[in-house]
Scaffold this motif. Structure first.
Motif, PDB file in Angstrom:
ATOM      1  N   ASN A 252       0.261   2.282   8.464  1.00  0.00           N
ATOM      2  CA  ASN A 252       0.466   3.748   8.804  1.00  0.00           C
ATOM      3  C   ASN A 252       0.524   4.554   7.470  1.00  0.00           C
TER       4      ASN A 252
ATOM      5  N   ASN B  21      -5.684   4.393   9.205  1.00  0.00           N
ATOM      6  CA  ASN B  21      -4.655   3.421   9.474  1.00  0.00           C
ATOM      7  C   ASN B  21      -4.620   3.286  10.815  1.00  0.00           C
TER       8      ASN B  21
ATOM      9  N   TRP C  57      -4.041  -4.334   6.557  1.00  0.00           N
ATOM     10  CA  TRP C  57      -2.808  -3.712   7.262  1.00  0.00           C
ATOM     11  C   TRP C  57      -1.737  -4.886   7.448  1.00  0.00           C
TER      12      TRP C  57
END
Length: 252
Positions: free
Chosen positions: A88, A129, A181
């Motif tokens: 994110n 993201n 990620w």
């Protein structure tokens, strides 16, 4: 005989490292630690940075999403694109009116540094993201905005549209899609096990959703995988001596 007053260098090392980190990331004012603003390096063509949405202002960060940030490098003639997918957004892309510049953040700074040095000679980095909502990390988002993460306010449909647009734009352009990620988010110790289980499922489901959007395009990672090869290393912990290699089976 050993001098009892002599200080071993290895005993001092943790203290020295801590001081180096504090000097790099913070400054001191009135005895308090103040976080420095992280900006883009000089090899980034900052004026040509593009975000979706176009304007993200610092004062409105609580109400904003960032679906994409495109970061071009200076003096790269051939078009070679890196698409990096992380968890994110943190701060990169926010326009700070007080200094009239866009902010970077420690993760994006590290990712750009790695890719700028890489032998593939990338000309631009596009950051996507899994979750487009701004927050320092997933732990903060879970505690501050649980309804957004577990509800419809996550804007996944819009995020998926941007993913598809980016991937479709890569046809006939040299590129690499790099997964970054990291592992399961650190959710802290205050959440009930049932809630933590929901977020872990949300995380796994979102990864698999993104992998399906990527389709049969090759994907890459930097360094070693985490958690038994299920997760690619997070961009924050990339090191320039680590190789970039194909990551063929990231579904969890």
């Amino acid at each position: 005989m050993r001098d009892p007053h002599r200080v071993n260098l290895f005993q001092k090392t943790p203290f020295l490292i801590l001081n180096i980190i504090m000097r790099e990331k913070s400054s001191f004012k009135g005895g308090n630690v103040i976080k420095r603003k992280i900006l883009f390096s000089s090899y980034v063509d900052e004026e040509r940075i593009v975000t979706t949405p176009k304007e993200i202002e610092l004062r409105n960060i609580a109400n904003h999403y960032r679906y994409l940030i495109s970061i071009p490098f200076r003096n790269r003639i051939k078009q070679r694109i890196a698409v990096v997918i992380m968890k994110n957004p943190s701060e990169a892309g926010i326009f700070d009116n007080s200094i009239n510049r866009r902010l970077s953040d420690d993760t994006i700074y590290n990712v750009c540094d790695y890719l700028y040095k890489h032998s593939f000679n990338f000309s631009k980095v596009i950051i996507l993201n899994l979750f487009p909502i701004f927050g320092p990390n997933m732990k903060n988002l879970v505690n501050d905005k649980p309804n957004e993460l577990l509800g419809e306010d996550l804007n996944s449909n819009k995020n998926n549209e941007v993913f598809s647009e980016v991937f479709n734009s890569l046809n006939h352009v040299p590129h690499r899609i790099i997964l970054a990620w990291g592992g399961y988010p650190n959710l802290g110790n205050n959440l009930p096990k049932v809630v933590k289980a929901k977020f872990r499922k949300l995380y796994k489901d979102r990864i698999n959703e993104v992998i399906n959007i990527i389709g049969n395009r090759p994907t890459y990672k930097v360094g070693d995988s985490l958690s038994g090869s299920k997760f690619p290393a997070h961009g924050k912990v990339w090191y320039d001596f680590e190789p970039m290699k194909q990551f063929s089976h990231p579904i969890v």
